[in-house]
Design an enzyme around this catalytic site. Sequence first.
Site, PDB file in Angstrom:
ATOM      1  N   TYR A 265       0.853  -1.185   0.000  1.00  0.00           N
ATOM      2  CA  TYR A 265       0.000   0.000   0.000  1.00  0.00           C
ATOM      3  C   TYR A 265       0.885   1.230   0.000  1.00  0.00           C
ATOM      4  O   TYR A 265       1.886   1.284   0.715  1.00  0.00           O
ATOM      5  CB  TYR A 265      -0.893   0.006   1.249  1.00  0.00           C
ATOM      6  CG  TYR A 265      -1.767   1.235   1.379  1.00  0.00           C
ATOM      7  CD1 TYR A 265      -2.830   1.459   0.504  1.00  0.00           C
ATOM      8  CD2 TYR A 265      -1.536   2.178   2.387  1.00  0.00           C
ATOM      9  CE1 TYR A 265      -3.640   2.585   0.634  1.00  0.00           C
ATOM     10  CE2 TYR A 265      -2.350   3.306   2.524  1.00  0.00           C
ATOM     11  CZ  TYR A 265      -3.397   3.499   1.640  1.00  0.00           C
ATOM     12  OH  TYR A 265      -4.199   4.610   1.781  1.00  0.00           O
TER      13      TYR A 265
ATOM     14  N   ASP B 205       9.134   2.810  -0.093  1.00  0.00           N
ATOM     15  CA  ASP B 205       8.091   3.445   0.689  1.00  0.00           C
ATOM     16  C   ASP B 205       8.272   2.986   2.130  1.00  0.00           C
ATOM     17  O   ASP B 205       7.870   1.884   2.501  1.00  0.00           O
ATOM     18  CB  ASP B 205       6.714   3.060   0.135  1.00  0.00           C
ATOM     19  CG  ASP B 205       5.587   3.713   0.918  1.00  0.00           C
ATOM     20  OD1 ASP B 205       5.853   4.276   1.995  1.00  0.00           O
ATOM     21  OD2 ASP B 205       4.430   3.646   0.442  1.00  0.00           O
TER      22      ASP B 205
ATOM     23  N   LYS C  74       4.054   8.856   9.045  1.00  0.00           N
ATOM     24  CA  LYS C  74       3.806   8.266  10.365  1.00  0.00           C
ATOM     25  C   LYS C  74       4.820   8.765  11.415  1.00  0.00           C
ATOM     26  O   LYS C  74       4.688   9.898  11.851  1.00  0.00           O
ATOM     27  CB  LYS C  74       3.744   6.746  10.238  1.00  0.00           C
ATOM     28  CG  LYS C  74       2.611   6.379   9.250  1.00  0.00           C
ATOM     29  CD  LYS C  74       2.121   4.979   9.249  1.00  0.00           C
ATOM     30  CE  LYS C  74       0.825   4.904   8.456  1.00  0.00           C
ATOM     31  NZ  LYS C  74       0.886   4.220   7.192  1.00  0.00           N
TER      32      LYS C  74
HETATM   33  C1  LIG Z   1       0.268   4.769   5.812  1.00  0.00           C
HETATM   34  C2  LIG Z   1       1.011   4.528   4.552  1.00  0.00           C
HETATM   35  C3  LIG Z   1       0.932   5.376   3.453  1.00  0.00           C
HETATM   36  C4  LIG Z   1      -0.033   6.537   3.384  1.00  0.00           C
HETATM   37  O1  LIG Z   1       0.215   7.494   4.343  1.00  0.00           O
HETATM   38  P1  LIG Z   1      -0.997   8.502   4.742  1.00  0.00           P
HETATM   39  O2  LIG Z   1      -0.353   9.447   5.696  1.00  0.00           O
HETATM   40  O3  LIG Z   1      -2.048   7.641   5.347  1.00  0.00           O
HETATM   41  O4  LIG Z   1      -1.443   9.154   3.486  1.00  0.00           O
HETATM   42  C5  LIG Z   1       1.748   5.137   2.370  1.00  0.00           C
HETATM   43  N1  LIG Z   1       2.596   4.102   2.355  1.00  0.00           N
HETATM   44  C6  LIG Z   1       2.696   3.247   3.394  1.00  0.00           C
HETATM   45  C7  LIG Z   1       3.675   2.134   3.341  1.00  0.00           C
HETATM   46  C8  LIG Z   1       1.892   3.418   4.519  1.00  0.00           C
HETATM   47  O5  LIG Z   1       1.970   2.541   5.523  1.00  0.00           O
END
Ligand SMILES: *Cc1c(COP(=O)(O)O)cnc(C)c1O
Length: 432
Positions: A141, A236, A264
């Site tokens: 994701y 990511d 995060k």
């Molecule tokens: C949470 C997350 C996102 C998206 O971040 P948001 O602040 O919710 O837009 C993208 N990539 C990864 C791996 C994530 O865990």
Amino acid sequence: MNSKDLFERAKKVSPGGVHSPVRSFSSVGGTPVFFSHADGAKMWDVEGKDYIDFCLSFGPLLFGHRHPDIARVVHDTADLAWTFGACEPYSLELAEFITEKIPWVDKIRFVSSGTEAVMSAVRVAKAVTGRKKILKFDGCYHGHLDSLLVKAGSGLAGESSSDSAGIGEDIIRNTLVVPLDDENLLEKVIRTEGEDIALVAIEPLPANYGLLIQRKEFLQKIVSLTKAYNIPLLFDEVISGFRVGFGGMAGELGIEPDLVCYGKIIGGGFPVGAYAGKAKFMDFVSPQGPVYQAGTLSGNPFGMRAGLAVLKKAYTENPYTTLENSNQYFTQEMIGLLNKYAYWDNFEWEAITKASLFWIKQKTEKEVRAISSIPEGHKQKYARIFHAILKFGVYLAPSGYEVGFLSTEHTHSILGETLNRIESGLKQEFLK
Ligand SMILES: *Cc1c(COP(=O)(O)O)cnc(C)c1O
């Protein structure tokens, strides 16, 4: 005031009553709990009941809720300024701290969410390469940008469909989706499409579809293939950054991605994301380069100062080994209880863990590294466990595909209390 009434009211004014879908409990059923405040490892609902929190806002809270060291900085910030929309030293200090400590980050741009970070990194990669396709892995994701909500279709590798309505055919066609853990398929797709691929994006620790820990050889193969075809590689690390260790997965693996996204933990609980990487890429970003990207609240003082306080604390105190040990202890004990009480025929529980992340699932002979091998019926069994222990004040993520998190506030005594609550919940649910 109770959660049920609030949820009824919320549904009238917001889609599904929420501002992010998983919060609605649609994956586990029932009514979502409405929380009013939190401290350390605990949250309190609007009726005053306490919960030990293993969701932790899906990852940002490495030191738990409102840690005093961070709270002081936040209070001070309220007395300094809320937002300038102008230059200030706080984002500079955070940028310097990160670029000094993380060798593959020459330059960094702060935005307000992980999604925004990934979206911007994709744009940079397209501009740098002049190519139009991107490649992602099924089971990773990357936020809700159109091009990365595409998932694998039912047909051949590389064929895709979308996880959301409203995404154009051309976007779907330009996103190549391959399964995790399959070097051969990846190589095949890159061999045929490589010259058109602007970016390969991966969560080096896929943690949004359960916890699908990848083999190092697979990740190395991604590196060698992207190098061979001159494709920028994006790690990511929105979840794994500063979570599995200060240097994230890139640091652990000794892999230097071209671009990296954070989110995060980087904002210490405030809305911050960042995209970063080699100067050769980041110098494409405006006003230095031609790739436009801007934000009214980017570099917001609360996020920058809380983020810096959290990262400094993580860097100097190095809580990672302790967190991992706590996670090992806790998950082993929890699995013991699950296997004692939460009984199904021919079924055993296990915990997949990495650093301070965990995912509970049916025990399988082979390690689960791709979504196709997640055991059937997982969602339903998880939902029953979730509600059984929620009643006794243990808050797991409200979906069997989300991982659990520990913070430094999850001390031995808190974990012991949690295990007692879990045992009570399981006894009531399964011994009745
Ligand atoms: C949470 C997350 C996102 C998206 O971040 P948001 O602040 O919710 O837009 C993208 N990539 C990864 C791996 C994530 O865990």
